[in-house]
Scaffold this active site. Structure first.
Site, short mmCIF file in Angstrom:
data_model
loop_
_atom_site.label_atom_id
_atom_site.label_comp_id
_atom_site.label_asym_id
_atom_site.label_seq_id
_atom_site.Cartn_x
_atom_site.Cartn_y
_atom_site.Cartn_z
CG ASP A 75 -7.83 7.81 0.19
OD1 ASP A 75 -8.21 6.63 0.05
OD2 ASP A 75 -7.63 8.34 1.30
CG ASN B 103 -11.55 5.07 8.76
OD1 ASN B 103 -12.37 5.04 9.68
ND2 ASN B 103 -11.31 4.03 7.98
NE ARG C 99 -5.02 -0.56 1.24
CZ ARG C 99 -5.72 0.45 1.73
NH1 ARG C 99 -6.99 0.29 2.07
NH2 ARG C 99 -5.18 1.65 1.85
CG HIS D 59 -5.68 4.28 -3.08
ND1 HIS D 59 -4.93 3.21 -2.64
CD2 HIS D 59 -6.60 4.52 -2.11
CE1 HIS D 59 -5.38 2.82 -1.45
NE2 HIS D 59 -6.39 3.61 -1.12
CB CYS D 60 -10.87 5.59 -6.02
SG CYS D 60 -10.88 4.59 -7.53
CG HIS D 61 -11.53 3.15 -0.91
ND1 HIS D 61 -10.85 1.97 -0.69
CD2 HIS D 61 -10.70 4.14 -0.48
CE1 HIS D 61 -9.67 2.24 -0.15
NE2 HIS D 61 -9.56 3.55 -0.01
#
Length: 277
Positions: free
Chosen positions: A226, A231, A102, A9-11
């Protein structure tokens, strides 16, 4: 890290001169292009990645597709689609390496999808056997428990459902999450330990929940950084600390390999022969 270890899970964000953010976005993060993500993974010893489309890019997957192509088989993607997404676009995303869609049920990212919208998304991705990634918080996993049970596809719950650990390990949300794991169709990402921790920088309580989930469903647990922690307000975690926390969650090398290699390979449809050279 074991060979083939995966950040599940990464962006990536931008760069905006090439991949601008969506006009109607609810937040504007600092840029974090794919090169920065790759540098982090080299530092941490992570060979694979699941890049999750961010709400700030909306349904424009240009940045994600660019990263998947550059990954040379090392990366998979999770998309954001809706009822207006053409089937041929879903096919294109699948061929590029996307394996999930998602759904957000978190107010800071906009309105939650309706039941009709969810049915449309499931119908679009079902021919490709994608998973549905569920982003909830607080009591959300309990509030949407019946919805999760009704989805005819694997469901991957992000960030340990972002339960409120101030409610304790026997809370309604934790009980719902543990019950869903017993269905055999639900997976959980033991990411976001920093988001759940009640007394950061200490993350003992979120590590304890992660250990519990690993014990409950060792074959359906994956982990992620993450990065770059969008945020996040107040405590900003160090990705090295989050990686080190794995030593408190996994009981040994076999557990570590399962969480970082074997489970992501199955969940995200990686090539079992190993990452591309």
């Amino acid at each position: 890290m074991p060979a083939g270890a995966c950040d599940s899970h990464c962006h990536i964000f931008g760069p905006t001169h090439t991949f601008p953010f969506a006009p109607g976005r609810t937040f504007t993060p600092p840029e974090a292009p794919r090169e920065r993500l790759r540098e982090l993974h080299r530092l941490l010893g992570l060979e694979r990645a699941v890049i999750v489309q961010s709400a700030c890019h909306g349904t424009d997957h240009s940045a994600l597709l660019d990263a998947l192509e550059a990954g040379g088989g090392r990366c998979r993607g999770v998309a954001i689609i809706d009822s207006t997404t053409p089937p041929e676009e879903v096919r294109r995303l699948h061929e590029a390496g996307v394996r999930g869609a998602r759904l957000h049920f978190t107010p800071h990212l906009g309105s939650a999808p309706s039941e009709e919208e969810i049915r449309s998304v499931v119908g679009l991705v079902r021919p490709y056997d994608w998973h549905i990634a569920l982003h909830v918080q607080g009591d959300g996993i309990a509030d949407h428990e019946e919805l999760v049970r009704s989805i005819p596809l694997p469901v991957v719950v992000d960030h340990m459902a972002r339960v409120d650990l101030r409610d304790g390990p026997e809370s309604r949300a934790v009980s719902a999450l543990r019950g869903l794991l017993q269905t055999g169709r639900v997976w959980v990402k033991i990411s976001g330990a920093d988001r759940l921790a009640t007394a950061p920088p200490r993350m003992d309580d979120s590590a304890e929940l992660a250990r519990l989930l690993v014990t409950d469903a060792p074959e359906r647990v994956v982990w992620g950084t993450d990065f770059p922690h969008p945020n996040t307000h107040g405590f900003m975690p160090d990705d090295g600390d989050l990686t080190d926390l794995l030593s408190e969650i996994a009981s040994g090398s076999a557990d570590l390999k399962r969480i970082l290699v074997d489970n992501p390979t199955r969940c995200f449809d990686f090539d079992e022969t190993g990452p591309a050279s």
